[in-house]
Design a protein around this motif. Structure first.
Motif, PDB file in Angstrom:
ATOM      1  N   MET A 379     -13.668 124.307 -16.590  1.00  0.00           N
ATOM      2  CA  MET A 379     -14.710 124.041 -15.608  1.00  0.00           C
ATOM      3  C   MET A 379     -14.116 123.481 -14.319  1.00  0.00           C
ATOM      4  SD  MET A 379     -18.047 121.528 -15.863  1.00  0.00           S
ATOM      5  CE  MET A 379     -17.043 120.044 -15.766  1.00  0.00           C
ATOM      6  N   LEU A 380     -13.216 122.518 -14.438  1.00  0.00           N
ATOM      7  CA  LEU A 380     -12.590 121.939 -13.250  1.00  0.00           C
ATOM      8  C   LEU A 380     -11.791 122.987 -12.481  1.00  0.00           C
ATOM      9  CD1 LEU A 380     -11.373 118.511 -14.697  1.00  0.00           C
ATOM     10  CD2 LEU A 380     -13.309 118.915 -13.181  1.00  0.00           C
ATOM     11  N   ALA A 381     -11.065 123.846 -13.224  1.00  0.00           N
ATOM     12  CA  ALA A 381     -10.272 124.890 -12.571  1.00  0.00           C
ATOM     13  C   ALA A 381     -11.161 125.901 -11.861  1.00  0.00           C
ATOM     14  CB  ALA A 381      -9.378 125.587 -13.601  1.00  0.00           C
ATOM     15  N   CYS A 382     -12.266 126.299 -12.497  1.00  0.00           N
ATOM     16  CA  CYS A 382     -13.189 127.262 -11.882  1.00  0.00           C
ATOM     17  C   CYS A 382     -13.803 126.706 -10.605  1.00  0.00           C
ATOM     18  CB  CYS A 382     -14.300 127.627 -12.867  1.00  0.00           C
ATOM     19  SG  CYS A 382     -13.814 128.805 -14.123  1.00  0.00           S
ATOM     20  N   VAL A 383     -14.211 125.460 -10.652  1.00  0.00           N
ATOM     21  CA  VAL A 383     -14.794 124.829  -9.456  1.00  0.00           C
ATOM     22  C   VAL A 383     -13.759 124.762  -8.335  1.00  0.00           C
ATOM     23  CG1 VAL A 383     -15.701 122.662  -8.541  1.00  0.00           C
ATOM     24  CG2 VAL A 383     -16.527 123.523 -10.744  1.00  0.00           C
ATOM     25  N   ALA A 384     -12.512 124.420  -8.696  1.00  0.00           N
ATOM     26  CA  ALA A 384     -11.459 124.329  -7.679  1.00  0.00           C
ATOM     27  C   ALA A 384     -11.176 125.694  -7.045  1.00  0.00           C
ATOM     28  CB  ALA A 384     -10.180 123.771  -8.308  1.00  0.00           C
ATOM     29  N   VAL A 385     -11.130 126.750  -7.872  1.00  0.00           N
ATOM     30  CA  VAL A 385     -10.889 128.101  -7.343  1.00  0.00           C
ATOM     31  C   VAL A 385     -12.032 128.538  -6.438  1.00  0.00           C
ATOM     32  CG1 VAL A 385     -10.740 130.540  -7.998  1.00  0.00           C
ATOM     33  CG2 VAL A 385      -9.380 128.840  -9.218  1.00  0.00           C
ATOM     34  N   THR A 386     -13.260 128.265  -6.854  1.00  0.00           N
ATOM     35  CA  THR A 386     -14.423 128.670  -6.060  1.00  0.00           C
ATOM     36  C   THR A 386     -14.459 127.953  -4.714  1.00  0.00           C
ATOM     37  OG1 THR A 386     -15.666 129.048  -8.111  1.00  0.00           O
ATOM     38  CG2 THR A 386     -16.934 128.904  -6.078  1.00  0.00           C
ATOM     39  N   LEU A 387     -14.195 126.655  -4.728  1.00  0.00           N
ATOM     40  CA  LEU A 387     -14.201 125.892  -3.480  1.00  0.00           C
ATOM     41  C   LEU A 387     -13.005 126.245  -2.603  1.00  0.00           C
ATOM     42  CD1 LEU A 387     -15.244 122.353  -4.794  1.00  0.00           C
ATOM     43  CD2 LEU A 387     -16.639 123.945  -3.453  1.00  0.00           C
ATOM     44  N   GLY A 388     -11.882 126.614  -3.248  1.00  0.00           N
ATOM     45  CA  GLY A 388     -10.675 126.911  -2.493  1.00  0.00           C
ATOM     46  C   GLY A 388     -10.695 128.274  -1.823  1.00  0.00           C
ATOM     47  N   PHE A 389     -11.158 129.310  -2.533  1.00  0.00           N
ATOM     48  CA  PHE A 389     -11.131 130.673  -1.994  1.00  0.00           C
ATOM     49  C   PHE A 389     -12.421 131.044  -1.250  1.00  0.00           C
ATOM     50  CE2 PHE A 389      -7.725 130.978  -5.095  1.00  0.00           C
ATOM     51  CZ  PHE A 389      -6.779 131.731  -4.403  1.00  0.00           C
ATOM     52  N   LYS A 390     -13.548 130.550  -1.727  1.00  0.00           N
ATOM     53  CA  LYS A 390     -14.860 130.736  -1.080  1.00  0.00           C
ATOM     54  C   LYS A 390     -15.398 132.170  -1.099  1.00  0.00           C
ATOM     55  CE  LYS A 390     -14.273 126.807   2.067  1.00  0.00           C
ATOM     56  NZ  LYS A 390     -15.139 125.899   1.327  1.00  0.00           N
ATOM     57  N   THR A 391     -14.544 133.180  -1.083  1.00  0.00           N
ATOM     58  CA  THR A 391     -14.985 134.575  -1.097  1.00  0.00           C
ATOM     59  C   THR A 391     -14.375 135.294  -2.288  1.00  0.00           C
ATOM     60  OG1 THR A 391     -13.147 135.329   0.296  1.00  0.00           O
ATOM     61  CG2 THR A 391     -15.159 134.617   1.416  1.00  0.00           C
ATOM     62  N   THR A 392     -14.942 136.471  -2.594  1.00  0.00           N
ATOM     63  CA  THR A 392     -14.490 137.214  -3.772  1.00  0.00           C
ATOM     64  C   THR A 392     -13.276 138.088  -3.497  1.00  0.00           C
ATOM     65  OG1 THR A 392     -16.002 139.031  -3.248  1.00  0.00           O
ATOM     66  CG2 THR A 392     -16.828 137.289  -4.703  1.00  0.00           C
ATOM     67  N   ALA A 393     -12.907 138.268  -2.239  1.00  0.00           N
ATOM     68  CA  ALA A 393     -11.817 139.197  -1.918  1.00  0.00           C
ATOM     69  C   ALA A 393     -10.504 138.758  -2.555  1.00  0.00           C
ATOM     70  CB  ALA A 393     -11.664 139.305  -0.403  1.00  0.00           C
ATOM     71  N   LYS A 394     -10.074 137.509  -2.290  1.00  0.00           N
ATOM     72  CA  LYS A 394      -8.809 137.027  -2.833  1.00  0.00           C
ATOM     73  C   LYS A 394      -8.887 136.820  -4.341  1.00  0.00           C
ATOM     74  CE  LYS A 394      -6.951 134.861   1.325  1.00  0.00           C
ATOM     75  NZ  LYS A 394      -6.399 133.626   1.943  1.00  0.00           N
ATOM     76  N   ILE A 395     -10.041 136.363  -4.826  1.00  0.00           N
ATOM     77  CA  ILE A 395     -10.184 136.196  -6.278  1.00  0.00           C
ATOM     78  C   ILE A 395     -10.087 137.548  -6.958  1.00  0.00           C
ATOM     79  CG2 ILE A 395     -11.655 135.319  -8.126  1.00  0.00           C
ATOM     80  CD1 ILE A 395     -12.931 133.424  -6.165  1.00  0.00           C
ATOM     81  N   GLY A 396     -10.637 138.593  -6.309  1.00  0.00           N
ATOM     82  CA  GLY A 396     -10.546 139.947  -6.862  1.00  0.00           C
ATOM     83  C   GLY A 396      -9.115 140.420  -6.987  1.00  0.00           C
ATOM     84  N   ASN A 397      -8.290 140.109  -5.988  1.00  0.00           N
ATOM     85  CA  ASN A 397      -6.874 140.472  -6.063  1.00  0.00           C
ATOM     86  C   ASN A 397      -6.190 139.776  -7.230  1.00  0.00           C
ATOM     87  OD1 ASN A 397      -7.197 141.999  -3.737  1.00  0.00           O
ATOM     88  ND2 ASN A 397      -6.570 140.331  -2.371  1.00  0.00           N
ATOM     89  N   ALA A 398      -6.509 138.514  -7.411  1.00  0.00           N
ATOM     90  CA  ALA A 398      -5.931 137.759  -8.520  1.00  0.00           C
ATOM     91  C   ALA A 398      -6.401 138.301  -9.861  1.00  0.00           C
ATOM     92  CB  ALA A 398      -6.312 136.275  -8.392  1.00  0.00           C
ATOM     93  N   TYR A 399      -7.671 138.604  -9.937  1.00  0.00           N
ATOM     94  CA  TYR A 399      -8.257 139.105 -11.189  1.00  0.00           C
ATOM     95  C   TYR A 399      -7.630 140.429 -11.602  1.00  0.00           C
ATOM     96  CZ  TYR A 399     -11.946 140.158 -14.565  1.00  0.00           C
ATOM     97  OH  TYR A 399     -12.643 140.441 -15.708  1.00  0.00           O
ATOM     98  N   GLY A 400      -7.398 141.314 -10.628  1.00  0.00           N
ATOM     99  CA  GLY A 400      -6.789 142.610 -10.928  1.00  0.00           C
ATOM    100  C   GLY A 400      -5.407 142.472 -11.516  1.00  0.00           C
TER     101      GLY A 400
END
Length: 714
Positions: A379-400
């Motif tokens: 939960m703490l990691a997810c909140v940190a990633v969401t607040l840090g990246f703010k958009t889905t573009a970079k998270i999408g690159n990481a997820y892929g």
């Protein structure tokens, strides 16, 4: 891309299980070391055929609400390798383990030379064993990293759709709403997969109905000719036309197939058949219709590429679809969290993860677990990633990157299994490597292209988790080898027990140890400081087998330390990697004593049979009547001794049980290098002191717990 083949790994186990119907199944008696007894045919049928169709559909409905995300298969394939090839780094293998009815070693008879050669190479190479372990850790770490990325990208992308309906909703507000949803989601996890599955399954069924209906609407409304896209010629033309840009686009395309990881299904939470039913009848058809409809919509609206989903929704359907989309995002996140719990439980069984509390959340279905510590860290990691990246573009690159890495590792393990276990024809193996391997490496190269655009995140998570797993596993193995080198021989135990200077007090003492072969050195340390022993001693070793589950009736293996009068026993308690160990202690104690009594009876029966056969040979020339009388006298004497020994055990049980657990302080030995000192004295001891100890893992009552301190210099 490797998903269908990984599903085949589970299907193959089902095939072996089915083939066992044609042979007589045998199980070890409770004495366990070498002796066997036939299992009843009806019982075999029940265990082999598995689950009834009513239960399969029941679980299929639940899986619709839970398995809409990633379930790691790397660990299951590694365990399958360990079952057939001695690639484990801890020498705890025993011949009796293969007698477990779920071990499944029905290999084909047409053994090939290359399989034996590869098996021999792996078993004799420490580097190969370490490499396989590291690859498993990497795959496991990537899946755990997915447990952070999936909730973030799913919730953030779903909530972001509200910007299409109102301009008041800013990006900052979307982020904070997503954070609130994530906190709620992780708080909900403690209710367990069983309740979560029932809550989410109806919602997800509505979601699949919505996206399928919208896809059909867009298909007929805009351009039904998009069905021509199934022609591979268009792929070739796409790459000819776009060249490098086409290759880069593969990193985004791969996200459209990530949901298929549900087919990895190591059956930690659900059966293979239930996932096959839900995937093939609901999930896959709905997704195909949705993507086909979006393709038709884009044929007429090229400028809406970045917001295709919400833009393609018919006006009156927008708000209902938005609400269900948010709920579906929560469900996709929950699926990944459940998968993370499952794979950490499996890693824990192999000594590859620090001890954490495993909570069994379902009384009906095994394998559905919840891990409180991991839940809150995620939960703490997810909140940190969401607040840090703010958009889905970079998270999408990481997820892929995370998804494709797991696919490549899984396919690599599968090649070893095809060669050594399935004895697949070499041409099929080469074809698989060339076709599947080429496609996966192409996708991997594409997603790595965006490494600096957020793609580094899963690798950072993976290396952090791998560091923790390596530290714990390395010291775990060092401790095991230390105990193995300093184990106490049965002769020494006998000498200690019969020593007249020791007082035998009423009661049953259970010594816990991970050492399977021999008596741990902690026992000698105990008797050196406490010159008193209980009337019955049982040395319990906890062991994990490379199989999913061990039947309860085959869990305990006993050995007796001679002579019988000393009442000292060894017991190996075997678990599969999805078995939950934190059972309530009272049932565990009762089960152990009951199985020990059964072992005593069978051991005396076996001894009597051997003695009678031996006397028959020796008295071959004697009179038949005299021989029968001698046998009767001997049998009565043996029966009397057995009843007396069982009475001693029963009195010891009622006098009280004491649990003795080693409180080992682990330090680097004098003269060790600085790297080893940092690894053991600081890194490992930090993890050990801040996580659960053995007594908490097994819920041992504190009023009956005795810790024995000893220092291990590794």
């Amino acid at each position: 891309m490797s998903t269908p083949m990984v599903a085949l790994a589970s299907s193959a186990e089902m095939t072996w299980r089915g083939s066992a119907m044609n042979v007589e199944l045998v199980l070890p008696r409770s004495r366990g070391f070498g002796d066997k007894q036939p299992l009843e045919r009806s019982r075999a049928t029940s265990s082999v055929m598995g689950v009834k169709w009513s239960v399969i559909f029941h679980l299929a409905f639940q899986s619709t609400g839970v398995v809409y995300g990633d379930i790691g298969g790397t660990f299951a394939l590694y365990s399958l390798l360990c079952r057939y090839v001695k690639v484990g780094l801890t020498p705890s293998q025993e011949a009796a383990d293969r007698d477990v009815s779920t071990f499944h070693l029905e290999l084909p008879n047409n053994s090939l030379r290359r399989a034996s050669k590869l098996k021999s190479m792996l078993e004799n190479s420490r580097f190969a064993k370490l490499f396989l372990l590291f690859a498993t850790m990497l795959g496991t770490s990537m899946v755990i990293g997915d447990g952070v990325l999936t909730p973030s990208i799913s919730v953030l992308s779903a909530v972001g759709g509200i910007k299409e309906a109102t301009s008041v909703m800013t990006e900052e507000r979307v982020v904070w709403i997503s954070v609130a949803i994530l906190v709620f989601l992780f708080t909900f996890q403690r209710f367990g997969t069983d309740k979560v599955g029932y809550t989410f399954a109806p919602i997800l069924c509505v979601w699949f109905l919505f996206i399928a209906a919208i896809g059909i609407y867009n298909f007929f409304m805009f351009d039904p000719t998009v069905v021509k896209a199934i022609n591979p010629q268009y792929i070739i033309e796409y790459f000819k036309r776009n060249k490098k840009d086409a290759w880069i686009s593969l990193g985004g395309i791969v996200l459209s197939i990530t949901g298929t990881e549900a087919l990895f299904a190591d059956v930690g939470h659900f059966t293979v058949r239930s996932i096959q039913v839900s995937m093939c009848t609901v999930t896959y058809p709905a997704l195909v219709l949705a993507y086909t409809g979006q393709a038709a919509f884009l044929r007429k609206h090229h400028h809406f590429v970045s917001d295709t989903f919400f833009k393609s929704i018919p006006g009156p359907m927008y708000w209902p679809v938005f609400v269900v989309a948010v709920l579906a995002a929560i469900i996709a996140s929950q699926a990944m969290i459940s998968g993370t719990f499952s794979i950490i439980q499996q890693s824990l069984s192999l000594g590859c993860f620090p001890r954490v509390k495993i909570v069994h959340t379902s009384a009906k279905y095994e394998g559905q677990v919840y891990i409180p510590e991991v839940n809150y860290l995620l939960m703490l990691a997810c909140v940190a990633v969401t607040l840090g990246f703010k958009t889905t573009a970079k998270i999408g690159n990481a997820y892929g990157i995370a998804v494709v890495f797991v696919m490549v590792l899984t396919s690599s393990f599968l090649v070893l299994i095809m060669v050594m276990i399935w004895k697949t024809h070499i041409l099929l193996v080469i074809s698989y490597v060339l076709v599947i391997g080429t496609v996966e490496l192409l996708y991997l190269s594409s997603v790595l292209y965006k490494f600096d655009q957020g793609g580094y995140l899963p690798l950072a998570f993976a290396f952090f988790l791998m560091a923790i797993m390596y530290i714990w596993n390395d010291v775990y193995r060092r401790k095991y080898y230390y105990e193995l080198d300093h184990k106490i021989s049965p002769e020494k135990v006998k000498e200690i027990v019969v020593n007249t200077n020791f007082c035998r007090i009423p009661g049953l003492a259970i010594f816990y140890s991970e050492l399977v072969h021999g008596i741990p050195p902690i026992f000698k340390h105990y008797v050196t400081n406490v010159p008193a022993l209980h009337s019955v001693l049982v040395f319990v070793s906890i062991k994990s087998l490379p199989i999913s589950k061990v039947p309860a009736e085959e869990r305990f293996l006993f050995r007796r330390i001679q002579p019988n009068e000393v009442n000292v026993f060894r017991c190996v308690v075997r678990y599969g990697y999805t078995d939950v160990r934190n059972e309530q202690q009272e049932p565990f104690e009762r089960t152990l004593v009951e199985r020990l009594m059964k072992f005593m009876r069978e051991d005396y029966m076996f001894s009597t049979m051997i003695c009678n056969e031996k006397e028959c040979v020796e008295n071959d020339g004697a009179s038949e009547v005299g021989s029968i009388n001698a046998d009767n006298v001997n049998n009565e004497k043996q029966l009397e001794l057995m009843e007396k020994e069982i009475e001693v055990l029963d009195k010891a049980w009622h006098a009280g049980i004491v649990h003795l657990v080693g409180e080992n302080e682990v330090i680097a030995r004098k003269g060790a290098g600085i790297g080893k000192r940092i690894l053991i004295n600081y890194a490992y001891n930090f993890l050990r002191k801040n996580l659960r100890q053995t007594d908490k893992m097994f819920d041992i009552p504190r009023q009956r717990l005795l810790k024995v301190g000893m220092t291990y210099e590794l």
